[in-house]
Design a protein around this motif. Structure first.
Motif, PDB file in Angstrom:
ATOM      1  N   CYS A  56       0.825  -1.217   0.000  1.00 16.05           N
ATOM      2  CA  CYS A  56       0.000   0.000   0.000  1.00 16.05           C
ATOM      3  C   CYS A  56       0.853   1.258   0.000  1.00 16.05           C
ATOM      4  O   CYS A  56       0.494   2.251  -0.600  1.00 16.05           O
ATOM      5  CB  CYS A  56      -0.917   0.007   1.225  1.00 16.05           C
ATOM      6  N   CYS A  75      -1.356  -4.887  -1.208  1.00 17.16           N
ATOM      7  CA  CYS A  75      -2.415  -3.897  -1.402  1.00 17.16           C
ATOM      8  C   CYS A  75      -3.599  -4.572  -2.109  1.00 17.16           C
ATOM      9  O   CYS A  75      -3.449  -5.143  -3.186  1.00 17.16           O
ATOM     10  CB  CYS A  75      -1.898  -2.730  -2.243  1.00 17.16           C
ATOM     11  N   ALA A  76      -4.763  -4.471  -1.469  1.00 18.19           N
ATOM     12  CA  ALA A  76      -5.942  -5.149  -2.035  1.00 18.19           C
ATOM     13  C   ALA A  76      -6.636  -4.297  -3.100  1.00 18.19           C
ATOM     14  O   ALA A  76      -7.605  -4.742  -3.717  1.00 18.19           O
ATOM     15  CB  ALA A  76      -6.918  -5.495  -0.914  1.00 18.19           C
ATOM     16  N   GLY A  77      -6.122  -3.086  -3.308  1.00 18.20           N
ATOM     17  CA  GLY A  77      -6.748  -2.217  -4.294  1.00 18.20           C
ATOM     18  C   GLY A  77      -5.964  -2.130  -5.593  1.00 18.20           C
ATOM     19  O   GLY A  77      -6.341  -1.380  -6.498  1.00 18.20           O
ATOM     20  N   TRP A 113      -4.477  -1.044   4.889  1.00 16.89           N
ATOM     21  CA  TRP A 113      -5.663  -0.958   4.039  1.00 16.89           C
ATOM     22  C   TRP A 113      -6.556   0.211   4.462  1.00 16.89           C
ATOM     23  O   TRP A 113      -7.183   0.849   3.621  1.00 16.89           O
ATOM     24  CB  TRP A 113      -6.469  -2.268   4.101  1.00 16.89           C
ATOM     25  N   CYS A 116      -5.083   3.391   2.923  1.00 22.38           N
ATOM     26  CA  CYS A 116      -4.673   3.344   1.516  1.00 22.38           C
ATOM     27  C   CYS A 116      -5.844   3.764   0.621  1.00 22.38           C
ATOM     28  O   CYS A 116      -6.937   3.190   0.694  1.00 22.38           O
ATOM     29  CB  CYS A 116      -4.210   1.932   1.175  1.00 22.38           C
ATOM     30  N   CYS A 119      -7.077   0.869  -1.631  1.00 24.50           N
ATOM     31  CA  CYS A 119      -7.864  -0.134  -0.897  1.00 24.50           C
ATOM     32  C   CYS A 119      -9.249   0.418  -0.565  1.00 24.50           C
ATOM     33  O   CYS A 119     -10.268  -0.278  -0.677  1.00 24.50           O
ATOM     34  CB  CYS A 119      -7.143  -0.560   0.380  1.00 24.50           C
TER      35      CYS A 119
HETATM   36 ZN    ZN Z   1      -3.750  -0.672  -0.523  1.00 23.94          ZN
END
Ligand code: ZN
Ligand code: ACM
Length: 543
Positions: A56, A75-77, A113, A116, A119
């Motif tokens: 992130c 980073c989940a985004g 997260w 971020c 995210c």
């Molecule tokens: Zn992220």
């Protein structure tokens, strides 16, 4: 694959694709399927050190040289993260032909997260409620990819949080509850609770064992495990595929040591897994193990014989200021012999049949005998009597309910802690100082005071910054005897016990005060940064 250690050495290594193929083929010949675990979205600092753009914050990162849960995760985004992981998993699936791919999923802090923008955008666009649902989104996407390649996802029980991926198998490690919940939702489960299945935990009295991560999981405890909880009905119970033993190697640095931790506990767990509960019998298991030891010797397995060691269990009795010592064994009807004079026990030594009462400084040594021979090494424990034993103690700040060392007499009971924070002899203070006053009931002549502390940095236990001893005649006006500053680096990775000790010209005094200052919060570089730090004290010895 490599990390820098504080001592300047480089540590690490990797398996090539050819190595993996060789391992998988060898295992297959033995009818064993190797299940790889590709950890995501946390526990990925090695990967982020190489590819900081997948985090992130963008990094940069070092591969940590200290174990623990780290805040930096994938980073989940960021779509590149999924592309990267799919590429990794594609390579992994080519190497490991088994049905299951373990994707980890455990111990994922949500801090990054939360801060971020990518995210947070993902949470909005996917109409997710929070970061837990974001983790669930992450795992579900990975599951879909694996399913498209005819593989099945397995992950630690945290993957239940925020919603379980539709076909996921759950490995229940933080207890049985995650496994129960998953089975009730018609998901398959592997039970591997820390309580019974962590073979990186101690298997015997810690002072006689190589340093381990903690815990206390004896052979009988493992044998007593029941993987199918009574909460499940027959149909749900079908979902319990079995159990798994874990040997994490934070404190294990050789294959021989790993064997020592796993054997014989893995033999007990195997019997648990293939036996209906009513067919299990501990005494029969141990009798049958008598035939297995020579076989293990013959094939050169470095197994543990801890089951033949006596556990020396002292407890302080404040009604008559004595220590009661019990000598315990998990064996049926063991012939336990002991001495109280420091010599090794022989088959002629006293036989243990009732608790031993101790009223002065004593070394207890005990062993198990069979046909006149000592089975293994004797166990040993020192009980230290001194002028504060059994005296009344007043605390300014309470000790933790989790680490009481036995309660109000915990630091004046003659018992010292081993290099092991939950051995029952350590008293813990979470975020606060230790400050205590001891009333020796009458004026005493004294010339030494000591108190020991345990540091176990990865477990958030640090040395106090300094320890001060005071004396008083009236319990109100105290005079400083000495202040001893800590000289152990908080960054030291190995567990260490330091005795803060002062010897001084004889004084006459009735009251002693001890103050040990907690650093307050874990340091900036630490995985617990900003959270309260622990200090762990054992016996205060006054002579
Ligand atoms: Zn992220
Ligand atoms: C685990 O021990 N973090 C699965």
């Amino acid at each position: 694959a490599w990390r820098n250690e504080p001592d300047g050495k480089v540590y690490g290594g990797y398996y090539s694709q050819d190595d993996i193929k060789e391992i998988v083929a060898y295992a297959k010949k033995l009818h064993i399927t190797v299940v790889p675990e590709i950890e995501l979205p946390g526990h990925c600092m090695a990967s982020l050190a190489a590819y900081p753009e997948l985090s992130c914050t963008g990094g940069p990162f070092e591969v940590p040289s200290i174990w623990g849960v780290k805040k930096d995760v994938y980073c989940a985004g960021n779509e590149e993260v999924f592309e990267f992981l799919q590429n990794v998993l594609t390579e992994v699936m080519e190497l490991f032909p088994g049905k299951y791919i373990h994707i980890g999923g455990d111990e994922v802090p949500k801090d990054r997260w939360k801060d971020c923008s990518k995210c947070q955008r993902r949470i909005r666009n996917e109409k997710l409620a929070d970061e837990h649902e974001l983790q669930s989104y992450f795992i579900k996407r990975i599951e879909k990819f694996l399913n498209e390649h005819d593989r099945q996802l397995i992950g630690w029980d945290e993957i239940l949080e925020g919603g379980l991926a539709p076909g996921a198998t759950v490995m229940s490690w933080r207890g049985m509850d995650g496994g129960i919940e998953a089975a009730q939702m018609n998901h398959d489960v592997v039970m591997t609770p820390t309580s019974h299945c962590y073979f990186d935990y101690y298997q015997a009295e810690p002072s006689s064992e190589p340093q381990a991560i903690g815990g206390y999981t004896t052979l009988e405890k493992v044998y007593g495990f029941e993987p199918i909880p009574s909460e499940l009905n027959e149909r749900e119970a079908e979902h319990i595929l079995g159990a798994q033993g874990n040997v994490w190697t934070e404190y294990i640095s050789s294959p021989e040591h790993a064997e020592y931790m796993a054997v014989p506990r893995m033999i007990a767990l195997a019997e648990v897994c293939w036996s209906p509960p009513d067919k299990k019998n501990w005494n029969s298991f141990i009798r049958r193990m008598e035939n297995q030891w020579p076989r293990l010797d013959a094939i050169g397995v470095n197994y543990s014989a801890a089951v033949y060691r006596v556990e020396i269990k002292p407890s302080y009795n404040d009604t008559n200021n004595s220590v009661q010592v019990r000598l315990k064994s998990e064996l049926e009807d063991p012939d336990i012999r002991y001495t109280l004079d420091g010599t090794d026990p022989t088959s002629e030594s006293n036989k243990f049949d009732k608790p031993i009462e101790i009223k002065s400084t004593t070394t207890v040594k005990a062993g198990i005998f069979k046909d006149g021979e000592l089975k293994r090494l004797p166990s040993e424990k020192n009980i230290r009597f001194h002028k504060a034993v059994g005296k009344e103690v007043t605390y300014t700040y309470p000790f933790s309910e989790k680490y009481t060392a036995g309660g109000d007499f915990g630091l004046v009971d003659g018992l010292t802690g081993a290099i092991y924070h939950n051995d029952g002899c350590w008293q813990g203070f979470y975020g606060s100082d230790l400050e205590m006053m001891i009333d020796m009931e009458s004026t005493q002549v004294i010339s030494t005071i000591s108190i020991s502390f345990l540091q176990k940095m990865p477990t958030w236990i640090f040395m106090p910054e300094e320890v001060t001893f005071y004396s008083s005649d009236d319990g109100d006006n105290f005079e400083e005897i000495a202040t001893i500053r800590n000289n152990i680096s908080p960054e030291k990775k190995e567990a260490v016990i330091k005795e803060f000790k002062k010897t001084f010209p004889e004084i006459n005094t009735r009251y002693i005060k001890v103050r040990a200052s907690n650093m307050g919060t874990c340091p900036d570089w630490h995985s617990g940064a900003g959270n309260p730090a622990w200090i762990f004290a054992d016996e205060i010895v006054i002579n």
